[in-house]
Design a protein around this motif. Structure first.
Motif, PDB file in Angstrom:
ATOM      1  N   LEU A  80      -2.646   5.355  -8.272  1.00 18.43           N
ATOM      2  CA  LEU A  80      -1.459   5.710  -9.056  1.00 18.43           C
ATOM      3  C   LEU A  80      -1.372   5.193 -10.502  1.00 18.43           C
ATOM      4  O   LEU A  80      -0.926   5.926 -11.375  1.00 18.43           O
ATOM      5  CB  LEU A  80      -0.185   5.270  -8.305  1.00 18.43           C
ATOM      6  CG  LEU A  80       0.078   5.965  -6.960  1.00 18.43           C
ATOM      7  CD1 LEU A  80       1.382   5.454  -6.366  1.00 18.43           C
ATOM      8  CD2 LEU A  80       0.135   7.475  -7.125  1.00 18.43           C
ATOM      9  N   PRO A  81      -1.750   3.937 -10.769  1.00 24.47           N
ATOM     10  CA  PRO A  81      -1.408   3.399 -12.108  1.00 24.47           C
ATOM     11  C   PRO A  81      -2.118   4.066 -13.284  1.00 24.47           C
ATOM     12  O   PRO A  81      -1.553   4.118 -14.373  1.00 24.47           O
ATOM     13  CB  PRO A  81      -1.847   1.921 -12.034  1.00 24.47           C
ATOM     14  CG  PRO A  81      -2.055   1.621 -10.596  1.00 24.47           C
ATOM     15  CD  PRO A  81      -2.376   2.919  -9.923  1.00 24.47           C
ATOM     16  N   TRP A  82      -3.326   4.552 -13.094  1.00 22.85           N
ATOM     17  CA  TRP A  82      -4.204   4.872 -14.244  1.00 22.85           C
ATOM     18  C   TRP A  82      -3.725   5.998 -15.145  1.00 22.85           C
ATOM     19  O   TRP A  82      -3.785   5.852 -16.372  1.00 22.85           O
ATOM     20  CB  TRP A  82      -5.647   5.051 -13.761  1.00 22.85           C
ATOM     21  CG  TRP A  82      -5.971   4.059 -12.694  1.00 22.85           C
ATOM     22  CD1 TRP A  82      -6.408   4.324 -11.424  1.00 22.85           C
ATOM     23  CD2 TRP A  82      -5.816   2.618 -12.747  1.00 22.85           C
ATOM     24  NE1 TRP A  82      -6.523   3.158 -10.704  1.00 22.85           N
ATOM     25  CE2 TRP A  82      -6.176   2.112 -11.479  1.00 22.85           C
ATOM     26  CE3 TRP A  82      -5.402   1.727 -13.735  1.00 22.85           C
ATOM     27  CZ2 TRP A  82      -6.125   0.744 -11.175  1.00 22.85           C
ATOM     28  CZ3 TRP A  82      -5.348   0.365 -13.438  1.00 22.85           C
ATOM     29  CH2 TRP A  82      -5.721  -0.109 -12.181  1.00 22.85           C
TER      30      TRP A  82
ATOM     31  N   LEU B 206      -2.261   1.693   2.536  1.00 20.56           N
ATOM     32  CA  LEU B 206      -1.317   1.764   1.412  1.00 20.56           C
ATOM     33  C   LEU B 206      -1.985   1.319   0.117  1.00 20.56           C
ATOM     34  O   LEU B 206      -1.813   1.957  -0.931  1.00 20.56           O
ATOM     35  CB  LEU B 206      -0.087   0.889   1.689  1.00 20.56           C
ATOM     36  CG  LEU B 206       0.943   1.488   2.641  1.00 20.56           C
ATOM     37  CD1 LEU B 206       1.971   0.435   3.065  1.00 20.56           C
ATOM     38  CD2 LEU B 206       1.636   2.684   2.002  1.00 20.56           C
ATOM     39  N   VAL B 207      -2.739   0.238   0.190  1.00 19.43           N
ATOM     40  CA  VAL B 207      -3.429  -0.261  -1.007  1.00 19.43           C
ATOM     41  C   VAL B 207      -4.377   0.816  -1.543  1.00 19.43           C
ATOM     42  O   VAL B 207      -4.424   1.080  -2.751  1.00 19.43           O
ATOM     43  CB  VAL B 207      -4.178  -1.582  -0.697  1.00 19.43           C
ATOM     44  CG1 VAL B 207      -5.174  -1.923  -1.800  1.00 19.43           C
ATOM     45  CG2 VAL B 207      -3.184  -2.726  -0.518  1.00 19.43           C
TER      46      VAL B 207
ATOM     47  N   LEU C 160       1.659  -0.937  -9.822  1.00 20.07           N
ATOM     48  CA  LEU C 160       0.838  -2.152  -9.684  1.00 20.07           C
ATOM     49  C   LEU C 160       1.590  -3.243  -8.912  1.00 20.07           C
ATOM     50  O   LEU C 160       0.987  -4.025  -8.181  1.00 20.07           O
ATOM     51  CB  LEU C 160       0.399  -2.665 -11.058  1.00 20.07           C
ATOM     52  CG  LEU C 160      -0.747  -1.852 -11.687  1.00 20.07           C
ATOM     53  CD1 LEU C 160      -0.817  -2.066 -13.186  1.00 20.07           C
ATOM     54  CD2 LEU C 160      -2.079  -2.187 -11.033  1.00 20.07           C
ATOM     55  N   PHE C 161       2.900  -3.264  -9.064  1.00 21.70           N
ATOM     56  CA  PHE C 161       3.701  -4.229  -8.306  1.00 21.70           C
ATOM     57  C   PHE C 161       3.573  -3.955  -6.810  1.00 21.70           C
ATOM     58  O   PHE C 161       3.326  -4.874  -6.004  1.00 21.70           O
ATOM     59  CB  PHE C 161       5.170  -4.162  -8.745  1.00 21.70           C
ATOM     60  CG  PHE C 161       6.071  -5.038  -7.920  1.00 21.70           C
ATOM     61  CD1 PHE C 161       6.183  -6.398  -8.200  1.00 21.70           C
ATOM     62  CD2 PHE C 161       6.774  -4.520  -6.842  1.00 21.70           C
ATOM     63  CE1 PHE C 161       6.990  -7.213  -7.414  1.00 21.70           C
ATOM     64  CE2 PHE C 161       7.585  -5.335  -6.056  1.00 21.70           C
ATOM     65  CZ  PHE C 161       7.696  -6.685  -6.339  1.00 21.70           C
ATOM     66  N   LEU C 162       3.712  -2.686  -6.435  1.00 22.06           N
ATOM     67  CA  LEU C 162       3.593  -2.318  -5.016  1.00 22.06           C
ATOM     68  C   LEU C 162       2.179  -2.604  -4.502  1.00 22.06           C
ATOM     69  O   LEU C 162       1.987  -3.140  -3.415  1.00 22.06           O
ATOM     70  CB  LEU C 162       3.918  -0.837  -4.816  1.00 22.06           C
ATOM     71  CG  LEU C 162       5.380  -0.440  -5.018  1.00 22.06           C
ATOM     72  CD1 LEU C 162       5.529   1.074  -4.924  1.00 22.06           C
ATOM     73  CD2 LEU C 162       6.272  -1.109  -3.980  1.00 22.06           C
ATOM     74  N   LEU C 163       1.206  -2.238  -5.329  1.00 14.13           N
ATOM     75  CA  LEU C 163      -0.190  -2.501  -4.970  1.00 14.13           C
ATOM     76  C   LEU C 163      -0.385  -3.999  -4.723  1.00 14.13           C
ATOM     77  O   LEU C 163      -0.958  -4.402  -3.709  1.00 14.13           O
ATOM     78  CB  LEU C 163      -1.096  -2.030  -6.118  1.00 14.13           C
ATOM     79  CG  LEU C 163      -2.579  -2.310  -5.983  1.00 14.13           C
ATOM     80  CD1 LEU C 163      -3.212  -1.312  -5.028  1.00 14.13           C
ATOM     81  CD2 LEU C 163      -3.267  -2.225  -7.335  1.00 14.13           C
TER      82      LEU C 163
ATOM     83  N   SER D   4      -1.359  -8.586  -1.350  1.00 14.92           N
ATOM     84  CA  SER D   4      -1.063  -9.986  -0.982  1.00 14.92           C
ATOM     85  C   SER D   4      -0.850 -10.149   0.518  1.00 14.92           C
ATOM     86  O   SER D   4      -1.181 -11.184   1.082  1.00 14.92           O
ATOM     87  CB  SER D   4       0.205 -10.486  -1.652  1.00 14.92           C
ATOM     88  OG  SER D   4       0.134 -10.305  -3.012  1.00 14.92           O
ATOM     89  N   ARG D   5      -0.251  -9.133   1.143  1.00 15.48           N
ATOM     90  CA  ARG D   5      -0.056  -9.226   2.601  1.00 15.48           C
ATOM     91  C   ARG D   5      -1.400  -9.306   3.304  1.00 15.48           C
ATOM     92  O   ARG D   5      -1.564 -10.020   4.290  1.00 15.48           O
ATOM     93  CB  ARG D   5       0.722  -8.012   3.112  1.00 15.48           C
ATOM     94  CG  ARG D   5       2.134  -7.972   2.546  1.00 15.48           C
ATOM     95  CD  ARG D   5       2.907  -6.829   3.147  1.00 15.48           C
ATOM     96  NE  ARG D   5       4.017  -6.462   2.268  1.00 15.48           N
ATOM     97  CZ  ARG D   5       5.014  -5.671   2.616  1.00 15.48           C
ATOM     98  NH1 ARG D   5       5.051  -5.160   3.832  1.00 15.48           N
ATOM     99  NH2 ARG D   5       5.968  -5.386   1.768  1.00 15.48           N
TER     100      ARG D   5
END
Ligand code: HEC
Length: 148
Positions: free
Chosen positions: A74-76, A67-68, A36-39, A44-45
Motif C-alpha cells: 500500500l504505501p509506495w 495482513l503484513v 505504514l503505521f498499520l504495517l 510488531s505482533r
C-alpha cells in the motif's frame, strides 16, 4: 476503439489509476503514514512472538503475516507525488532517488511474502528466520530514506 471495449478497458485500469490519486496532495502523506503505521503494528505482533514475548499461536501468526504481506503493497504509490507536508519523515532522497527507493520497497515486499509463506507453514524456526530477514529490509530503507 468501440465504446464498449473502451469502457471495459477503463474498468480494468481505473483501480490502478485511483490507487495513486488523492483528493488533496497532503492526503498522500497521511495515506502512506497510516498504511505504514498499520504495517508496523501487525509486524510488531509477529515480532513479539519471535522474541518469545507472546505465545506462538499459529493461526494468529498466519493472520498477521497475511495482513503484513497485503499492507506491504500500500504505501509506495503514496510516495509518488513527492509531497512532504505536513510532517512527513521521508528524506528528499525517497523522491529524488526513485530507483533505489523502489529497489528497497521491492526487497521488503519479497521478504514479507516469504514471511507469509513461512507463517502458513507454521514452523516457528522458519518464521523467526523469515521475520529477521524482513526486519532487515525495513531497517535498511529507514536508514537511507527516513529521517530520525
Ligand atoms: C522503501 C522504504 C521503506 C521500507 C522498505 C519500509 N519503510 Fe517504514 N517508512 C519509510 C518512510 C520513508 C517512512 C516515513 C514516511 C513519512 O513520514 O512520510 C516510514 C515510516 C514508517 C512508520 C511510521 C508511520 C507513521 O506512523 O507515521 C512505521 C511504523 C514503519 N515505517 C514501519 C515499517 C516496517 C515494519 C517495515 C518493514 C516491514 C517498513 N516500515 C519498511 C520507508 C520504508
Amino acid at each position: 476503439m468501440k465504446l464498449k471495449a473502451a469502457l471495459a478497458l477503463l474498468a480494468v485500469v481505473s483501480p490502478l489509476i485511483a490507487h495513486a490519486q488523492f483528493a488533496k496532495p497532503e492526503d498522500a502523506v497521511e495515506y502512506r503514514q497510516s498504511s505504514l503505521f498499520l504495517l508496523g503494528n501487525h509486524f510488531s505482533r509477529l515480532g513479539a512472538v519471535v522474541k518469545g514475548e507472546q505465545p506462538f499461536n499459529k493461526d494468529e501468526v498466519a493472520k498477521n503475516a497475511e495482513l503484513v504481506a497485503t499492507l506491504s503493497k500500500l504505501p509506495w504509490p503514496a510516495f509518488e507525488n513527492g509531497v512532504t507536508t505536513p510532517k512527513s519523515k521521508a528524506k528528499p532522497d525517497a523522491f529524488s532517488n526513485h530507483a533505489k527507493f523502489k529497489e528497497a520497497s521491492d526487497k521488503m515486499e519479497l521478504a514479507v511474502a516469504q514471511l507469509n509463506t513461512a507463517a502458513k507453514g507454521g514452523d516457528l524456526a522458519s518464521i523467526k528466520k523469515a521475520f529477521g530477514e524482513a526486519a532487515q529490509t525495513c531497517k535498511s530503507c529507514h536508514d537511507s530514506f527516513r529521517a530520525k
